[in-house]
Design a protein around this motif. Sequence first.
Motif, PDB file in Angstrom:
ATOM      1  N   ILE A 123      -4.200   9.336   2.277  1.00 14.61           N
ATOM      2  CA  ILE A 123      -4.012   8.837   3.762  1.00 14.61           C
ATOM      3  C   ILE A 123      -2.497   9.013   3.933  1.00 14.61           C
ATOM      4  N   ASP A 132      -0.588   1.903   6.277  1.00 12.66           N
ATOM      5  CA  ASP A 132      -1.090   0.971   7.178  1.00 12.66           C
ATOM      6  C   ASP A 132      -0.545  -0.413   7.045  1.00 12.66           C
ATOM      7  N   HIS A 133       0.033  -0.300   5.709  1.00  9.01           N
ATOM      8  CA  HIS A 133       0.643  -1.819   5.239  1.00  9.01           C
ATOM      9  C   HIS A 133       1.792  -1.771   4.300  1.00  9.01           C
ATOM     10  N   GLN A 181      -4.122   4.642  -2.301  1.00 12.86           N
ATOM     11  CA  GLN A 181      -4.776   5.235  -1.034  1.00 12.86           C
ATOM     12  C   GLN A 181      -4.008   6.217  -0.521  1.00 12.86           C
ATOM     13  N   ARG A 183       0.061  -6.903  -0.807  1.00 13.31           N
ATOM     14  CA  ARG A 183       0.297  -6.056   0.311  1.00 13.31           C
ATOM     15  C   ARG A 183       0.187  -6.745   1.344  1.00 13.31           C
ATOM     16  N   HIS A 234       0.495  -6.851   5.857  1.00 16.74           N
ATOM     17  CA  HIS A 234       0.665  -6.412   7.273  1.00 16.74           C
ATOM     18  C   HIS A 234       1.907  -6.953   7.790  1.00 16.74           C
TER      19      HIS A 234
END
Lengths: 212, 212
Positions: free
Chosen positions: B90, B94-95, B86, B62, B64
């Motif tokens: 969600i 975010d990544h 996740q 994972r 960013h």
Amino acid sequence: MSEVLSILVRKLEEHSRLSADDRNVIVSLSHSVRRLVSNEDLIRQGDDPSVSALVTSGMVARYHLLPNGKRQYLSFHLAGDMPDSQALFIQEMDHAVCAIGPASVALIEHKDLLAAFKRRPSVSFAIWRETLIDAATFREAITNNSARTRTARMAHLFCELYYRANASGLTAGGTLVAPVSLVQLGERLAMSIARVNRTLNELRQSRAVNFH
Amino acid sequence: MSEVLSILVRKLEEHSRLSADDRNVIVSLSHSVRRLVSNEDLIRQGDDPSVSALVTSGMVARYHLLPNGKRQYLSFHLAGDMPDSQALFIQEMDHAVCAIGPASVALIEHKDLLAAFKRRPSVSFAIWRETLIDAATFREAITNNSARTRTARMAHLFCELYYRANASGLTAGGTLVAPVSLVQLGERLAMSIARVNRTLNELRQSRAVNFH
DNA sequence: CGGAATGTTGATATGCCTCAACTAAAGTGG
DNA sequence: CCACTTTAGTTGAGGCATATCAACATTCCG
């Protein structure tokens, strides 16, 4: 029925849809209140608590205690947060939780929470989502401390805190009261105290207003 | 009934007790298989996937994606891990998740997983626990990158990976195959490539055996 | 076999930690 | 209420660790 627990409902409804039954189950949870003085530990690393805490006022922080006695602060939490909800499913705490300034929390028995999850699975999903948001915040902290300049790093932390506080209606006039010391900022942002101070001055001289 | 999904049962049983019904629900999940070439993205930052992936072979990571195009690697995952569980709760990633070397994953529809949670809440708790362990690992990464020397930092990462692989029976003769490049190590440990190399040499000269 | 990606090593520059001295504020006991 | 002690914040100077750059070696892959 509890006034204190409605803060949790409010928080969960920032991201999850709750039915009237869901809300009822939450506010009906029995709980006790604990007040913390500044710097007091709520839970220690290695503990195996049978209750989870809901922050009801003030600020608490999670931190790793390092072999040399120093701390690595991991996150800061405001009213509505459940900084140790993970203990519901993980026996031993890998980190500690302490108060940043005077704070108070509501303590809820794990067994009561688990019973609530059984009755209303959507409540468990809402709290699960909450822990997933926590995880995303931790990921952001990795990147923040690892890949950004000290200035951006500090600015990012302040923005994150303000944004979260604001979403929960905890700000007033563009201001958030957070009794964090320089040492604690340093131990959160991987900077020496001296550097925290200088970076803080840089920020003061451009945008953000900062006090103690 | 699926051979591929039994790897998930095995993984969850490392920390959670599952009943025969629980196991049945898991291995009966319908899924498709996707093979990834080295460095291929499985999910991108900003995506809103309707499936979750279970790693079945190889390694994924994972990360960013930063504004300057660089990456901050957050975690590495081996067979049995669900690096994007996740996304069940969600919306927006975010990544990103990419393959480190060739890898394959099983893709499971979110709706099927949620249906399984409804039938067997203990399955949802097992996966919840899995995501909480993830979060603990992220916390450890904060501390690792922020508070430890470069040598300890790298050693810690290697130990973590080996420990996790070993618990899942993915090591052989004290060795773990992980096709991680120096660049990727650097982007995980917040070090320049040059320093990664030198630190690696330090470690070679004392204990750990390292190759590519 | 050629080109690209990856790994290796040395030299330079600088950002940041460490240390130390000092100031300001806050809490304590007489 | 004031002197005293303690804690927190502020600023400067020196030295080391590490990023950056550059040149070269090696492996990978078509």
